[in-house]
Write a protein that holds these residues in place. Structure first.
Motif, PDB file in Angstrom:
ATOM      1  N   ARG A   2       0.851  -1.193   0.000  1.00  0.00           N
ATOM      2  CA  ARG A   2       0.000   0.000   0.000  1.00  0.00           C
ATOM      3  C   ARG A   2       0.890   1.248   0.000  1.00  0.00           C
ATOM      4  NH1 ARG A   2      -1.814  -3.305   4.533  1.00  0.00           N
ATOM      5  NH2 ARG A   2      -0.271  -2.012   5.521  1.00  0.00           N
ATOM      6  N   MET A   3       0.621   2.130  -0.946  1.00  0.00           N
ATOM      7  CA  MET A   3       1.396   3.361  -1.088  1.00  0.00           C
ATOM      8  C   MET A   3       0.468   4.564  -1.036  1.00  0.00           C
ATOM      9  SD  MET A   3       3.694   4.732  -4.302  1.00  0.00           S
ATOM     10  CE  MET A   3       4.879   3.414  -4.227  1.00  0.00           C
ATOM     11  N   VAL A   4       0.933   5.601  -0.361  1.00  0.00           N
ATOM     12  CA  VAL A   4       0.210   6.865  -0.293  1.00  0.00           C
ATOM     13  C   VAL A   4       1.079   7.941  -0.936  1.00  0.00           C
ATOM     14  CG1 VAL A   4      -0.638   8.640   1.274  1.00  0.00           C
ATOM     15  CG2 VAL A   4      -1.047   6.245   1.791  1.00  0.00           C
ATOM     16  N   ILE A   5       0.478   8.738  -1.802  1.00  0.00           N
ATOM     17  CA  ILE A   5       1.168   9.872  -2.408  1.00  0.00           C
ATOM     18  C   ILE A   5       0.481  11.146  -1.914  1.00  0.00           C
ATOM     19  CG2 ILE A   5       1.881  11.019  -4.533  1.00  0.00           C
ATOM     20  CD1 ILE A   5       1.561   8.337  -5.974  1.00  0.00           C
ATOM     21  N   PRO A   6       1.133  11.893  -1.038  1.00  0.00           N
ATOM     22  CA  PRO A   6       0.515  13.138  -0.566  1.00  0.00           C
ATOM     23  C   PRO A   6       0.619  14.232  -1.623  1.00  0.00           C
ATOM     24  CG  PRO A   6       2.612  12.769   0.544  1.00  0.00           C
ATOM     25  CD  PRO A   6       2.386  11.601  -0.351  1.00  0.00           C
ATOM     26  N   ILE A  26       1.425   6.521 -11.593  1.00  0.00           N
ATOM     27  CA  ILE A  26       1.770   5.593 -10.513  1.00  0.00           C
ATOM     28  C   ILE A  26       0.525   4.885 -10.001  1.00  0.00           C
ATOM     29  CG2 ILE A  26       2.684   5.436  -8.166  1.00  0.00           C
ATOM     30  CD1 ILE A  26       4.590   7.755  -8.951  1.00  0.00           C
ATOM     31  N   VAL A  27      -0.576   5.605  -9.874  1.00  0.00           N
ATOM     32  CA  VAL A  27      -1.834   4.981  -9.453  1.00  0.00           C
ATOM     33  C   VAL A  27      -2.245   3.921 -10.476  1.00  0.00           C
ATOM     34  CG1 VAL A  27      -4.305   5.371  -9.088  1.00  0.00           C
ATOM     35  CG2 VAL A  27      -2.636   6.964  -8.110  1.00  0.00           C
ATOM     36  N   ALA A  28      -2.186   4.263 -11.756  1.00  0.00           N
ATOM     37  CA  ALA A  28      -2.627   3.350 -12.813  1.00  0.00           C
ATOM     38  C   ALA A  28      -1.748   2.109 -12.906  1.00  0.00           C
ATOM     39  CB  ALA A  28      -2.652   4.073 -14.159  1.00  0.00           C
ATOM     40  N   ILE A  29      -0.455   2.267 -12.706  1.00  0.00           N
ATOM     41  CA  ILE A  29       0.451   1.130 -12.861  1.00  0.00           C
ATOM     42  C   ILE A  29       0.263   0.107 -11.735  1.00  0.00           C
ATOM     43  CG2 ILE A  29       2.514   1.867 -11.603  1.00  0.00           C
ATOM     44  CD1 ILE A  29       4.077   1.077 -14.167  1.00  0.00           C
ATOM     45  N   GLY A  30      -0.275   0.536 -10.613  1.00  0.00           N
ATOM     46  CA  GLY A  30      -0.496  -0.388  -9.504  1.00  0.00           C
ATOM     47  C   GLY A  30      -1.670  -1.318  -9.700  1.00  0.00           C
ATOM     48  N   LEU A  35      -0.314  -3.499  -6.066  1.00  0.00           N
ATOM     49  CA  LEU A  35       0.109  -2.222  -5.496  1.00  0.00           C
ATOM     50  C   LEU A  35      -1.112  -1.324  -5.389  1.00  0.00           C
ATOM     51  CD1 LEU A  35       2.467  -0.396  -4.574  1.00  0.00           C
ATOM     52  CD2 LEU A  35       2.745   0.300  -6.952  1.00  0.00           C
ATOM     53  N   ASP A  36      -1.514  -1.043  -4.163  1.00  0.00           N
ATOM     54  CA  ASP A  36      -2.658  -0.167  -3.910  1.00  0.00           C
ATOM     55  C   ASP A  36      -2.115   1.241  -3.676  1.00  0.00           C
ATOM     56  OD1 ASP A  36      -5.086   0.988  -3.127  1.00  0.00           O
ATOM     57  OD2 ASP A  36      -4.832   0.332  -1.049  1.00  0.00           O
ATOM     58  N   VAL A  37      -2.343   2.130  -4.632  1.00  0.00           N
ATOM     59  CA  VAL A  37      -1.813   3.497  -4.550  1.00  0.00           C
ATOM     60  C   VAL A  37      -2.968   4.471  -4.396  1.00  0.00           C
ATOM     61  CG1 VAL A  37      -0.374   5.242  -5.659  1.00  0.00           C
ATOM     62  CG2 VAL A  37       0.059   2.824  -6.101  1.00  0.00           C
ATOM     63  N   ARG A  38      -2.849   5.338  -3.386  1.00  0.00           N
ATOM     64  CA  ARG A  38      -3.861   6.367  -3.168  1.00  0.00           C
ATOM     65  C   ARG A  38      -3.180   7.716  -3.058  1.00  0.00           C
ATOM     66  NH1 ARG A  38      -5.726   5.693   1.843  1.00  0.00           N
ATOM     67  NH2 ARG A  38      -4.111   4.214   2.279  1.00  0.00           N
ATOM     68  N   CYS A  39      -3.779   8.717  -3.660  1.00  0.00           N
ATOM     69  CA  CYS A  39      -3.306  10.096  -3.535  1.00  0.00           C
ATOM     70  C   CYS A  39      -4.197  10.778  -2.503  1.00  0.00           C
ATOM     71  CB  CYS A  39      -3.394  10.816  -4.875  1.00  0.00           C
ATOM     72  SG  CYS A  39      -2.390  10.053  -6.155  1.00  0.00           S
ATOM     73  N   ILE A  40      -3.593  11.340  -1.475  1.00  0.00           N
ATOM     74  CA  ILE A  40      -4.380  12.010  -0.440  1.00  0.00           C
ATOM     75  C   ILE A  40      -3.762  13.374  -0.129  1.00  0.00           C
ATOM     76  CG2 ILE A  40      -5.154   9.847   0.579  1.00  0.00           C
ATOM     77  CD1 ILE A  40      -3.256  10.270   2.862  1.00  0.00           C
ATOM     78  N   ALA A  41      -4.591  14.264   0.351  1.00  0.00           N
ATOM     79  CA  ALA A  41      -4.135  15.613   0.703  1.00  0.00           C
ATOM     80  C   ALA A  41      -3.138  15.539   1.854  1.00  0.00           C
ATOM     81  CB  ALA A  41      -5.321  16.489   1.086  1.00  0.00           C
ATOM     82  N   ASP A  49      -2.624   5.567   8.628  1.00  0.00           N
ATOM     83  CA  ASP A  49      -1.671   4.624   9.208  1.00  0.00           C
ATOM     84  C   ASP A  49      -1.738   3.268   8.511  1.00  0.00           C
ATOM     85  OD1 ASP A  49      -4.092   3.765  10.133  1.00  0.00           O
ATOM     86  OD2 ASP A  49      -3.588   3.900  12.250  1.00  0.00           O
ATOM     87  N   ASN A  50      -2.519   3.191   7.439  1.00  0.00           N
ATOM     88  CA  ASN A  50      -2.693   1.948   6.699  1.00  0.00           C
ATOM     89  C   ASN A  50      -1.914   2.005   5.387  1.00  0.00           C
ATOM     90  OD1 ASN A  50      -3.617  -0.584   6.103  1.00  0.00           O
ATOM     91  ND2 ASN A  50      -5.524   0.143   5.211  1.00  0.00           N
ATOM     92  N   ALA A  51      -0.610   2.237   5.496  1.00  0.00           N
ATOM     93  CA  ALA A  51       0.240   2.316   4.305  1.00  0.00           C
ATOM     94  C   ALA A  51       1.586   1.693   4.626  1.00  0.00           C
ATOM     95  CB  ALA A  51       0.406   3.764   3.865  1.00  0.00           C
ATOM     96  N   ASP A  52       2.241   1.189   3.600  1.00  0.00           N
ATOM     97  CA  ASP A  52       3.596   0.667   3.751  1.00  0.00           C
ATOM     98  C   ASP A  52       4.621   1.713   3.349  1.00  0.00           C
ATOM     99  OD1 ASP A  52       2.765  -2.054   4.433  1.00  0.00           O
ATOM    100  OD2 ASP A  52       2.105  -2.178   2.344  1.00  0.00           O
ATOM    101  N   ILE A  53       4.234   2.547   2.375  1.00  0.00           N
ATOM    102  CA  ILE A  53       5.157   3.534   1.820  1.00  0.00           C
ATOM    103  C   ILE A  53       4.432   4.858   1.629  1.00  0.00           C
ATOM    104  CG2 ILE A  53       6.506   4.154  -0.245  1.00  0.00           C
ATOM    105  CD1 ILE A  53       6.827   1.165  -0.784  1.00  0.00           C
ATOM    106  N   VAL A  54       5.130   5.944   1.921  1.00  0.00           N
ATOM    107  CA  VAL A  54       4.652   7.259   1.516  1.00  0.00           C
ATOM    108  C   VAL A  54       5.631   7.752   0.454  1.00  0.00           C
ATOM    109  CG1 VAL A  54       5.875   8.492   3.372  1.00  0.00           C
ATOM    110  CG2 VAL A  54       3.942   9.576   2.254  1.00  0.00           C
ATOM    111  N   LEU A  55       5.112   8.127  -0.712  1.00  0.00           N
ATOM    112  CA  LEU A  55       5.938   8.644  -1.797  1.00  0.00           C
ATOM    113  C   LEU A  55       5.810  10.159  -1.801  1.00  0.00           C
ATOM    114  CD1 LEU A  55       7.738   8.394  -4.301  1.00  0.00           C
ATOM    115  CD2 LEU A  55       5.660   8.109  -5.662  1.00  0.00           C
ATOM    116  N   SER A  56       6.857  10.811  -1.374  1.00  0.00           N
ATOM    117  CA  SER A  56       6.872  12.267  -1.260  1.00  0.00           C
ATOM    118  C   SER A  56       7.371  12.881  -2.559  1.00  0.00           C
ATOM    119  CB  SER A  56       7.790  12.668  -0.112  1.00  0.00           C
ATOM    120  OG  SER A  56       8.039  14.039  -0.135  1.00  0.00           O
ATOM    121  N   ILE A  57       6.554  13.706  -3.182  1.00  0.00           N
ATOM    122  CA  ILE A  57       6.960  14.427  -4.387  1.00  0.00           C
ATOM    123  C   ILE A  57       7.388  15.825  -3.963  1.00  0.00           C
ATOM    124  CG2 ILE A  57       6.209  15.378  -6.596  1.00  0.00           C
ATOM    125  CD1 ILE A  57       4.236  13.049  -6.774  1.00  0.00           C
ATOM    126  N   ARG A  58       8.634  16.141  -4.242  1.00  0.00           N
ATOM    127  CA  ARG A  58       9.182  17.448  -3.860  1.00  0.00           C
ATOM    128  C   ARG A  58       9.000  17.729  -2.377  1.00  0.00           C
ATOM    129  NH1 ARG A  58       8.513  22.360  -8.047  1.00  0.00           N
ATOM    130  NH2 ARG A  58      10.176  21.721  -9.435  1.00  0.00           N
TER     131      ARG A  58
END
Length: 176
Positions: A2-6, A26-30, A35-41, A49-58
């Motif tokens: 599970r990945m979160v992209i803020p 990234i969402v589409a490729i999962g 790979l469960d990818v969610r973009c959140i504010a 707290d239900n994520a394995d990875i946070v992908l920080s852009i900039r």
């Protein structure tokens, strides 16, 4: 996994939409690959707290010490993607890289960092000390994505696409 992209409203409203496109890709490729990818504010990260990875852009989502501690408590790994790790100072050809500057601080906190400017950054000791966790990820798109293009490559082979700000420090962009 599970990945979160803020994201922030500022990131989504930039004139250059490369970041939004990257998030969507990234969402589409999962899908269908485990790979469960969610973009959140960014403002909602503390309740995540239900994520394995946070992908920080900039560095979005890792600027706050509270966020960092939240990830550590919940075992969330930090992956950072940053397109320009250098601080362009004044109007000189020199680049100023503070040893304890903000990007160096974020590299220190990240578990892994994807850097399009990897080779440029590794010229400086401020970033070289984090080389073991940095991966070069050039700005590029595999040819397969262009296979269904409307115009054949023979018509586009000499075309040049530039993206980003055309300012004094980008001499090649300005010449082109």
């Amino acid at each position: 996994m599970r990945m979160v992209i803020p994201y922030t409203d500022r990131l989504l409203n930039l004139p250059n939409q490369n970041f939004r496109t990257m998030m969507e890709a990234i969402v589409a490729i999962g899908v269908g690959r485990g790979l469960d990818v969610r973009c959140i504010a960014e403002s909602d990260l503390m309740s995540e707290d239900n994520a394995d990875i946070v992908l920080s852009i900039r560095t979005i989502g890792i600027q706050s010490e509270a966020h960092i501690q939240h990830y550590k408590r919940n075992g969330i790994r930090i992956v950072m993607w940053h397109d320009d790790i250098l601080k362009h100072w004044a109007r000189t050809p020199l680049v100023y890289v503070p040893r304890n500057g903000p990007i160096a601080h974020f590299l220190e906190r990240a578990d892994l960092a994807f850097l399009p400017c990897f080779h440029q950054g590794m010229k400086f000791s401020a970033y070289r000390r984090f080389q073991h966790k940095c991966v070069w990820m050039p700005w590029s798109v595999p040819d397969v994505y262009f296979d269904t293009a409307r115009r054949p490559w023979s018509e586009r082979k000499d075309a040049v696409l530039l993206s980003g700000k055309i300012s004094w420090q980008y001499r090649l962009r300005r010449r082109i």
